[in-house]
Design a protein around this motif. Structure first.
Motif, PDB file in Angstrom:
ATOM      1  N   LEU A  70      39.086  36.932  35.767  1.00 35.53           N
ATOM      2  CA  LEU A  70      39.700  38.199  36.145  1.00 35.53           C
ATOM      3  C   LEU A  70      40.029  38.184  37.631  1.00 35.53           C
ATOM      4  CD1 LEU A  70      40.430  41.219  35.622  1.00 35.53           C
ATOM      5  CD2 LEU A  70      38.034  41.748  36.162  1.00 35.53           C
ATOM      6  N   ASP A 116      41.422  40.573  40.786  1.00 43.69           N
ATOM      7  CA  ASP A 116      41.661  41.932  41.259  1.00 43.69           C
ATOM      8  C   ASP A 116      41.559  41.919  42.781  1.00 43.69           C
ATOM      9  OD1 ASP A 116      41.681  44.594  41.967  1.00 43.69           O
ATOM     10  OD2 ASP A 116      40.285  45.228  40.410  1.00 43.69           O
ATOM     11  N   MET A 128      38.610  43.781  44.193  1.00 49.59           N
ATOM     12  CA  MET A 128      37.345  43.453  43.516  1.00 49.59           C
ATOM     13  C   MET A 128      36.147  43.914  44.347  1.00 49.59           C
ATOM     14  SD  MET A 128      36.108  41.971  40.777  1.00 49.59           S
ATOM     15  CE  MET A 128      37.482  40.930  40.237  1.00 49.59           C
ATOM     16  N   THR A 162      32.641  46.065  40.162  1.00 49.46           N
ATOM     17  CA  THR A 162      33.644  45.574  39.217  1.00 49.46           C
ATOM     18  C   THR A 162      33.280  44.185  38.713  1.00 49.46           C
ATOM     19  OG1 THR A 162      35.361  46.827  40.373  1.00 49.46           O
ATOM     20  CG2 THR A 162      36.085  45.090  38.874  1.00 49.46           C
ATOM     21  N   TRP A 192      30.517  44.471  36.189  1.00 50.98           N
ATOM     22  CA  TRP A 192      31.035  44.978  34.909  1.00 50.98           C
ATOM     23  C   TRP A 192      31.752  43.870  34.158  1.00 50.98           C
ATOM     24  CZ3 TRP A 192      36.184  44.983  33.484  1.00 50.98           C
ATOM     25  CH2 TRP A 192      36.478  45.595  32.260  1.00 50.98           C
ATOM     26  N   ALA A 193      32.628  43.122  34.867  1.00 54.10           N
ATOM     27  CA  ALA A 193      33.393  42.056  34.226  1.00 54.10           C
ATOM     28  C   ALA A 193      32.471  41.008  33.604  1.00 54.10           C
ATOM     29  CB  ALA A 193      34.334  41.410  35.240  1.00 54.10           C
ATOM     30  N   LYS A 194      31.449  40.626  34.338  1.00 53.36           N
ATOM     31  CA  LYS A 194      30.537  39.612  33.826  1.00 53.36           C
ATOM     32  C   LYS A 194      29.732  40.135  32.644  1.00 53.36           C
ATOM     33  CE  LYS A 194      30.361  36.943  38.088  1.00 53.36           C
ATOM     34  NZ  LYS A 194      29.579  36.384  39.200  1.00 53.36           N
ATOM     35  N   VAL A 223      33.284  38.081  31.061  1.00 47.10           N
ATOM     36  CA  VAL A 223      34.194  37.362  31.957  1.00 47.10           C
ATOM     37  C   VAL A 223      33.352  36.514  32.907  1.00 47.10           C
ATOM     38  CG1 VAL A 223      35.999  37.578  33.703  1.00 47.10           C
ATOM     39  CG2 VAL A 223      35.887  39.232  31.816  1.00 47.10           C
ATOM     40  N   VAL A 270      35.328  35.735  38.418  1.00 51.69           N
ATOM     41  CA  VAL A 270      36.155  36.785  38.998  1.00 51.69           C
ATOM     42  C   VAL A 270      36.644  36.314  40.360  1.00 51.69           C
ATOM     43  CG1 VAL A 270      34.962  38.648  37.800  1.00 51.69           C
ATOM     44  CG2 VAL A 270      34.170  37.936  40.055  1.00 51.69           C
TER      45      VAL A 270
END
Length: 310
Positions: A2, A4, A7, A11, A14-16, A20, A23
């Motif tokens: 991801l 961003d 970042m 965030t 959350w992604a992990k 994901v 990042v």
């Protein structure tokens, strides 16, 4: 992976938690990774076309949120890049095509149960108007909101629009007018197959997210209503009551978002055509620009006028 540019630790966490593994703040890290075959471009509109072209050059399949760009010339540059890489898939994020309600109406048309299509009506009304800061960079109601409805009209009619006439005003939020846009609109379109389409838009429906369509033809009619938390209707001495429509687009279209990504993956895995594709993205923008010109000049505008000038 991801990417961003904004970042934060929150965030990233959350992604992990969502699975994901990696990042980054730089999307170039994604394009440079040999392990990544496809990318989803969900950034701000002004970055869609440039990142699309970089991704195509990097050999990645692309899913791009609508609109591909606000300028047809930039969309055509993406089309030119794709012509050099016919092995790559490119899908545009018109998620409403994957909503079960609109799919059912479309199937009634393609199955011939409606007959020759004569009239199409699309209603699209948001529960709350956007902030004026967003309006200023959105491209305006026709390229930000109605663009979904332009695509839906083409999807239901099975052909392109040839002429557009728009009327609109600021009836909800003066700040939208001050930002140079409108918040209430009605658009009439003449389609290539002779059908007439009508779209009505509002930036504020106090009862929720209002998304409906109707196709009327020589053999009958197909129409869909709004999704609601339940279909229960309570009848008492005081009256008849039911649920209001789902309030926000994420509630209404969550399944459609999942299905469109599934369709993108399926196209890659089976070497099928990705739909809706780049041509669909171009046609919707041409329709939006025609509506803007029609409103500005108070006259019907042919799509060919916009295509030739842009």
């Amino acid at each position: 992976m991801l990417a961003d540019p904004f970042m934060t630790e929150e965030t990233a966490a959350w992604a992990k938690a969502m699975g994901v593994k990696n990042v980054t703040k730089d999307y170039h890290d994604i394009l440079a990774s040999p392990e990544i075959d496809a990318v989803l471009i969900c950034s701000s509109t002004n970055t869609h076309a440039p990142i699309s072209m970089e991704a195509i050059e990097a050999g990645k399949h692309v899913f791009c949120e609508k609109p591909v760009d606000l300028e047809p010339a930039n969309i055509r540059k993406v089309m030119d890049a794709l012509e050099k890489h016919p092995e790559l898939k490119y899908q545009v994020g018109f998620n409403r095509r994957f909503d079960h309600n609109f799919e059912a109406v479309r199937k009634a048309v393609t199955d011939g149960r409606v007959g020759d299509v004569q009239i199409i009506r699309v209603t699209s009304r948001d529960p709350e108007p956007p902030a004026s800061a967003y309006v200023k960079v959105s491209g305006g109601i026709f390229l930000d909101m109605t663009i979904h409805d332009f695509d839906m009209v083409r999807y239901l009619a099975g052909c392109d629009a040839v002429e557009v006439y728009a009327e609109a005003g600021v009836l909800i939020d003066p700040a939208i007018g001050e930002a140079g846009d409108v918040d209430t609109a009605a658009v009439t379109l003449k389609m290539a197959n002779g059908a007439i389409a009508v779209i009505d838009n509002s930036r504020k429906a106090v009862y929720g997210y209002d998304q409906r369509a109707e196709v009327f033809g020589s053999k009958g009619m197909a129409a869909n209503g709004n999704d609601a938390p339940s279909s229960a209707v309570v009848t008492t001495a005081e009256g008849v009551t039911g649920e209001k429509p789902l309030y926000f687009f994420l509630e209404r279209y969550m399944d459609a978002y999942a299905k469109e990504i599934g369709s993108f993956v399926h196209a890659i895995e089976t070497d099928a055509e990705a739909e809706p594709g780049i041509e669909d993205g171009l046609q919707a923008v041409l329709m939006g620009l025609a509506a803007k010109k029609s409103l500005r000049e108070h006259r019907p505008v042919k799509i060919t006028e916009i295509a030739e000038d842009n």
